[in-house]
Write an enzyme that holds these catalytic residues in place. Structure first.
Site, PDB file in Angstrom:
ATOM      1  N   LYS A 114       0.829  -1.206   0.000  1.00  0.00           N
ATOM      2  CA  LYS A 114       0.000   0.000   0.000  1.00  0.00           C
ATOM      3  C   LYS A 114       0.869   1.263   0.000  1.00  0.00           C
ATOM      4  O   LYS A 114       0.540   2.247  -0.666  1.00  0.00           O
ATOM      5  CB  LYS A 114      -0.911   0.005   1.232  1.00  0.00           C
ATOM      6  CG  LYS A 114      -2.100  -0.926   1.111  1.00  0.00           C
ATOM      7  CD  LYS A 114      -3.230  -0.258   0.360  1.00  0.00           C
ATOM      8  CE  LYS A 114      -4.500  -1.082   0.416  1.00  0.00           C
ATOM      9  NZ  LYS A 114      -5.615  -0.432  -0.286  1.00  0.00           N
ATOM     10  N   LYS A 197     -11.364  -3.879 -14.375  1.00  0.00           N
ATOM     11  CA  LYS A 197     -11.902  -3.814 -13.023  1.00  0.00           C
ATOM     12  C   LYS A 197     -12.676  -2.515 -12.844  1.00  0.00           C
ATOM     13  O   LYS A 197     -12.220  -1.446 -13.262  1.00  0.00           O
ATOM     14  CB  LYS A 197     -10.757  -3.885 -12.002  1.00  0.00           C
ATOM     15  CG  LYS A 197     -11.208  -3.756 -10.567  1.00  0.00           C
ATOM     16  CD  LYS A 197     -10.013  -3.761  -9.622  1.00  0.00           C
ATOM     17  CE  LYS A 197     -10.462  -3.560  -8.181  1.00  0.00           C
ATOM     18  NZ  LYS A 197      -9.312  -3.548  -7.242  1.00  0.00           N
ATOM     19  N   LYS A 200     -13.395   3.955  -9.990  1.00  0.00           N
ATOM     20  CA  LYS A 200     -13.613   5.379 -10.283  1.00  0.00           C
ATOM     21  C   LYS A 200     -12.406   5.969 -11.004  1.00  0.00           C
ATOM     22  O   LYS A 200     -12.546   6.876 -11.815  1.00  0.00           O
ATOM     23  CB  LYS A 200     -13.883   6.146  -8.980  1.00  0.00           C
ATOM     24  CG  LYS A 200     -15.197   5.779  -8.309  1.00  0.00           C
ATOM     25  CD  LYS A 200     -15.479   6.652  -7.099  1.00  0.00           C
ATOM     26  CE  LYS A 200     -14.557   6.349  -5.942  1.00  0.00           C
ATOM     27  NZ  LYS A 200     -14.826   5.052  -5.312  1.00  0.00           N
TER      28      LYS A 200
END
Length: 329
Positions: A114, A197, A200
């Site tokens: 991450k 996928k 946004k």
């Protein structure tokens, strides 16, 4: 008969899309029938990676509450609240952080991934808040003594850490926390309208709050079999985005639609029209509830306040126990 107590939460980090609904929220609506549920809009979690700009946070919280309520979560049956409205989350997080080895947080598989992923997006998340994310999640769960947590497979390492922290606390002080078990539910995964996928960031999402006309417009934009140029060309439904959606919304017609595509007896335009009307019908109740709630924002605020009041009562009782066994009271 209630099977157990569930805690789950979502970050208010932007507009909800249909993939988010099918990936988690739809399952919550089903689980509420059998479990005592605590569902939290975890705004402090959103700050772990988006602390620099909080200008849209309150709007995102309101929109998420609209999403949940319009999807069918019952505020009388469930405890629905905003995380930061219950300060005991922060207190338990602090106390748990005193006894959790740093190495436990560093070994969470998603931590370094991450940091690299969000770092590439220009975000500085080399912070304690980000590293301590699983600790805060643990506090969220243990505060309500939840024995069940709905998670995807990618979240299992976080939940296993929560179980380890619960065991460590129970061993060091007194066994007051149950070890939360995962509830793995099969998510209905949908691609975006371009076949990738749904995200946004790709601009390929179908908004959960889309009106019937917006829904039809997005379906018309869906990518179909690229090899099928003319209506008379046989198609391959296995590579068609529209057919993937039909698997969710038209299961009773799926075989006949697939056959018609392969035999070129149905064109892509007609196939999309059928899908759009199926989706409009399936989401009609959600859309109706949302319109009513949008017209009465005060009601949404009342629901969140009521949920926070109920959550605080449970949280206060837990923290009284924690302080007692830690000799803090």
């Amino acid at each position: 008969m209630v099977k157990g107590r569930i805690f789950s939460g979502m970050q208010p980090s932007g507009k909800f899309h249909l993939g988010n609904y099918l990936g988690a929220l739809e399952n919550w609506v089903k689980l509420q029938k059998d479990y005592e549920c605590f569902f939290s809009i975890v705004d402090w979690h959103a700050l772990t990676s988006s602390y620099e700009d909080t200008s849209k946070l309150q709007q995102n919280i309101f929109d998420m509450a609209l999403d949940w309520l319009s999807a069918g979560l019952d505020p009388e049956h469930n405890v629905i609240f905003v995380q930061s409205h219950v300060k005991e989350h922060a207190e338990l997080h602090l106390l748990l952080s005193m006894m959790t080895p740093l190495s436990w947080l560093e070994r969470v598989p998603t931590y370094k991934d991450k940091i690299q992923q969000l770092g590439n997006q220009g975000k500085d998340i080399n912070t304690y808040g980000f590293m301590g994310y699983p600790e805060l999640m643990t506090a969220d769960i243990l505060l309500y003594k939840a024995d069940t947590v709905p998670v995807g497979e990618d979240q299992l390492p976080h939940l296993e850490l929560s179980r380890e922290i619960a065991r460590r606390f129970n061993h060091m002080y007194k066994p007051i926390f149950p070890e939360p078990n995962p509830f793995l539910s099969k998510a209905s995964l949908l691609p975006g309208i371009d076949g990738r996928k749904m995200s946004k960031s790709y601009g390929n999402e179908i908004p959960f709050a889309a009106s019937p006309d917006e829904l039809r417009a997005r379906v018309r934009q869906m990518i179909t079999d690229p090899q099928r140029v003319k209506k008379s060309d046989p198609g391959n439904p296995d590579v068609c985005t529209v057919y993937t959606f039909h698997k969710i919304y038209s299961p009773d017609e799926l075989e006949s639609i697939g056959t018609a595509c392969r035999q070129a007896t149905i064109g892509c335009v007609e196939c999309k029209k059928r899908l759009a009307e199926r989706m409009v019908t399936a989401l009609a109740d959600i859309h109706t509830r949302r319109i009513a709630l949008e017209a009465n924002p005060g009601r949404v605020k009342e629901i969140l306040e009521y949920g926070a009041e109920r959550a605080r009562a449970v949280a206060a009782a837990t923290m009284a126990e924690v302080r007692q066994v830690m000799n803090l009271s």
